[in-house]
Each structure stands twice: as C-alpha cells, then as structure tokens.
Motif scaffolding. Sequence first.
Motif, PDB file in Angstrom:
ATOM      1  N   ASP A   1      -6.358   9.098  -4.046  1.00  0.00           N
ATOM      2  CA  ASP A   1      -6.948  10.045  -3.087  1.00  0.00           C
ATOM      3  C   ASP A   1      -5.909  10.691  -2.184  1.00  0.00           C
ATOM      4  OD1 ASP A   1      -9.544   9.621  -4.056  1.00  0.00           O
ATOM      5  OD2 ASP A   1      -9.769   7.841  -2.794  1.00  0.00           O
ATOM      6  N   GLY A   2      -4.650  10.430  -2.444  1.00  0.00           N
ATOM      7  CA  GLY A   2      -3.587  11.064  -1.674  1.00  0.00           C
ATOM      8  C   GLY A   2      -2.778  10.096  -0.837  1.00  0.00           C
TER       9      GLY A   2
ATOM     10  N   ALA B   1       0.835  -1.215   0.000  1.00  0.00           N
ATOM     11  CA  ALA B   1       0.000   0.000   0.000  1.00  0.00           C
ATOM     12  C   ALA B   1       0.862   1.255   0.000  1.00  0.00           C
ATOM     13  CB  ALA B   1      -0.932   0.002   1.211  1.00  0.00           C
ATOM     14  N   LEU B   2       1.984   1.198   0.709  1.00  0.00           N
ATOM     15  CA  LEU B   2       2.866   2.370   0.773  1.00  0.00           C
ATOM     16  C   LEU B   2       3.682   2.569  -0.503  1.00  0.00           C
ATOM     17  CD1 LEU B   2       4.152   2.016   4.434  1.00  0.00           C
ATOM     18  CD2 LEU B   2       2.510   3.679   3.549  1.00  0.00           C
ATOM     19  N   MET B   3       3.837   1.521  -1.273  1.00  0.00           N
ATOM     20  CA  MET B   3       4.660   1.607  -2.484  1.00  0.00           C
ATOM     21  C   MET B   3       3.862   2.077  -3.698  1.00  0.00           C
ATOM     22  SD  MET B   3       7.023  -1.736  -1.959  1.00  0.00           S
ATOM     23  CE  MET B   3       8.426  -1.262  -2.955  1.00  0.00           C
ATOM     24  N   GLN B   4       2.538   1.998  -3.610  1.00  0.00           N
ATOM     25  CA  GLN B   4       1.695   2.373  -4.740  1.00  0.00           C
ATOM     26  C   GLN B   4       1.096   3.757  -4.518  1.00  0.00           C
ATOM     27  OE1 GLN B   4       1.555   0.319  -7.354  1.00  0.00           O
ATOM     28  NE2 GLN B   4       2.849  -1.111  -6.212  1.00  0.00           N
ATOM     29  N   PRO B   5       1.137   4.609  -5.526  1.00  0.00           N
ATOM     30  CA  PRO B   5       0.471   5.910  -5.370  1.00  0.00           C
ATOM     31  C   PRO B   5      -1.035   5.695  -5.221  1.00  0.00           C
ATOM     32  CG  PRO B   5       1.281   5.625  -7.618  1.00  0.00           C
ATOM     33  CD  PRO B   5       1.734   4.436  -6.836  1.00  0.00           C
ATOM     34  N   HIS B   6      -1.646   6.457  -4.356  1.00  0.00           N
ATOM     35  CA  HIS B   6      -3.088   6.330  -4.153  1.00  0.00           C
ATOM     36  C   HIS B   6      -3.771   7.542  -4.778  1.00  0.00           C
ATOM     37  CE1 HIS B   6      -6.990   5.818  -2.307  1.00  0.00           C
ATOM     38  NE2 HIS B   6      -6.616   4.580  -2.027  1.00  0.00           N
TER      39      HIS B   6
ATOM     40  N   ALA C   1      -9.978  12.262  13.112  1.00  0.00           N
ATOM     41  CA  ALA C   1      -8.761  12.729  13.783  1.00  0.00           C
ATOM     42  C   ALA C   1      -7.543  11.990  13.228  1.00  0.00           C
ATOM     43  CB  ALA C   1      -8.871  12.520  15.293  1.00  0.00           C
ATOM     44  N   TRP C   2      -7.719  10.719  12.907  1.00  0.00           N
ATOM     45  CA  TRP C   2      -6.614   9.939  12.356  1.00  0.00           C
ATOM     46  C   TRP C   2      -6.190  10.482  10.995  1.00  0.00           C
ATOM     47  CZ3 TRP C   2      -6.194   4.217  10.614  1.00  0.00           C
ATOM     48  CH2 TRP C   2      -4.942   3.712  10.967  1.00  0.00           C
ATOM     49  N   THR C   3      -7.153  10.827  10.158  1.00  0.00           N
ATOM     50  CA  THR C   3      -6.842  11.397   8.843  1.00  0.00           C
ATOM     51  C   THR C   3      -6.113  12.729   9.002  1.00  0.00           C
ATOM     52  OG1 THR C   3      -8.733  10.294   7.825  1.00  0.00           O
ATOM     53  CG2 THR C   3      -7.840  12.200   6.664  1.00  0.00           C
ATOM     54  N   VAL C   4      -6.581  13.551   9.928  1.00  0.00           N
ATOM     55  CA  VAL C   4      -5.916  14.835  10.188  1.00  0.00           C
ATOM     56  C   VAL C   4      -4.470  14.569  10.605  1.00  0.00           C
ATOM     57  CG1 VAL C   4      -5.889  16.871  11.689  1.00  0.00           C
ATOM     58  CG2 VAL C   4      -8.056  16.038  10.753  1.00  0.00           C
TER      59      VAL C   4
ATOM     60  N   ALA D   1      -3.123   6.154   1.478  1.00  0.00           N
ATOM     61  CA  ALA D   1      -2.239   4.988   1.415  1.00  0.00           C
ATOM     62  C   ALA D   1      -1.667   4.679   2.799  1.00  0.00           C
ATOM     63  CB  ALA D   1      -1.111   5.229   0.411  1.00  0.00           C
ATOM     64  N   LEU D   2      -1.269   5.729   3.527  1.00  0.00           N
ATOM     65  CA  LEU D   2      -0.768   5.547   4.892  1.00  0.00           C
ATOM     66  C   LEU D   2      -1.845   4.943   5.790  1.00  0.00           C
ATOM     67  CD1 LEU D   2       1.181   8.871   5.410  1.00  0.00           C
ATOM     68  CD2 LEU D   2       2.144   6.589   5.683  1.00  0.00           C
ATOM     69  N   GLU D   3      -3.055   5.439   5.657  1.00  0.00           N
ATOM     70  CA  GLU D   3      -4.150   4.931   6.480  1.00  0.00           C
ATOM     71  C   GLU D   3      -4.390   3.448   6.210  1.00  0.00           C
ATOM     72  OE1 GLU D   3      -8.739   6.046   7.709  1.00  0.00           O
ATOM     73  OE2 GLU D   3      -7.679   7.292   6.268  1.00  0.00           O
ATOM     74  N   LYS D   4      -4.437   3.074   4.938  1.00  0.00           N
ATOM     75  CA  LYS D   4      -4.632   1.666   4.587  1.00  0.00           C
ATOM     76  C   LYS D   4      -3.500   0.803   5.134  1.00  0.00           C
ATOM     77  CE  LYS D   4      -7.378   2.383   0.440  1.00  0.00           C
ATOM     78  NZ  LYS D   4      -8.569   1.677   0.840  1.00  0.00           N
TER      79      LYS D   4
END
Length: 108
Positions: free
Chosen positions: A23-24, A16-21, A76-79, A28-31
């Motif tokens: 939506d930003g 997930a971190l290696m692929q551009p997402h 809050a996590w997204t922020v 990707a970090l959240e996933k």
Amino acid sequence: MSYSFPAEKFAVARDALMQPHPDGQHVALEKALIECRVGVHRMNRSKLDSTIRSRIFKLEGFMDSTGFSDADGDSAWTVRLKSLSDEERSEIFHLVDDLANFFASQEA
C-alpha cells in the motif's frame, strides 16, 4: 531496567521499514512509527544517555502531525508521512536502526 520490550518493538519497526509494503512506503513508515511509539511509551528516559534521548526526540518529531490536516480521507499523520522527503525517510530508518541496536545491546 529491562529494555526487552523496546528492543522487540524497535526490531519490528526496523523490519517494517525494510520490507516493501503493497500500500506504499508511507504505510510501512506508519507501522514502524506506531511500533516505536509503543516501545518508548511510559519509558523512564532519565536513565538513558543524552545521545539516545536525542534520537528518540528526533524520531518523535517525525511522529508529530501538528500543522497537517486530514485530506481525502487520510489522517493528518498519513498526510505527514506521505509528504516526507527521501532524506527524511532515510533519517527515520537510521534512527530506528540505531535505537533498535541500542535496545538490543542492553539486553545482551
């Protein structure tokens, strides 16, 4: 103890971190962090060496959204994830990569 489940979850997180997402990067970090959280949930960490426990603890620090409040409909996590510096994002990637490699090596 079998580490196949955390090995799988951390491999998915690394991907997930290696692929551009579209939506930003924060998405990707959240996933990735959700996969990591699931991967270590209910794990008996006492059987892990102190270096691995420390890496998990550091990674969980990035998952903590204490002190961040919901804004514009974002959690809050997204922020929290949107506010990370490039250095912090890099550290997350390295922690996830190291842990993915560790758990995979335990299954080999």
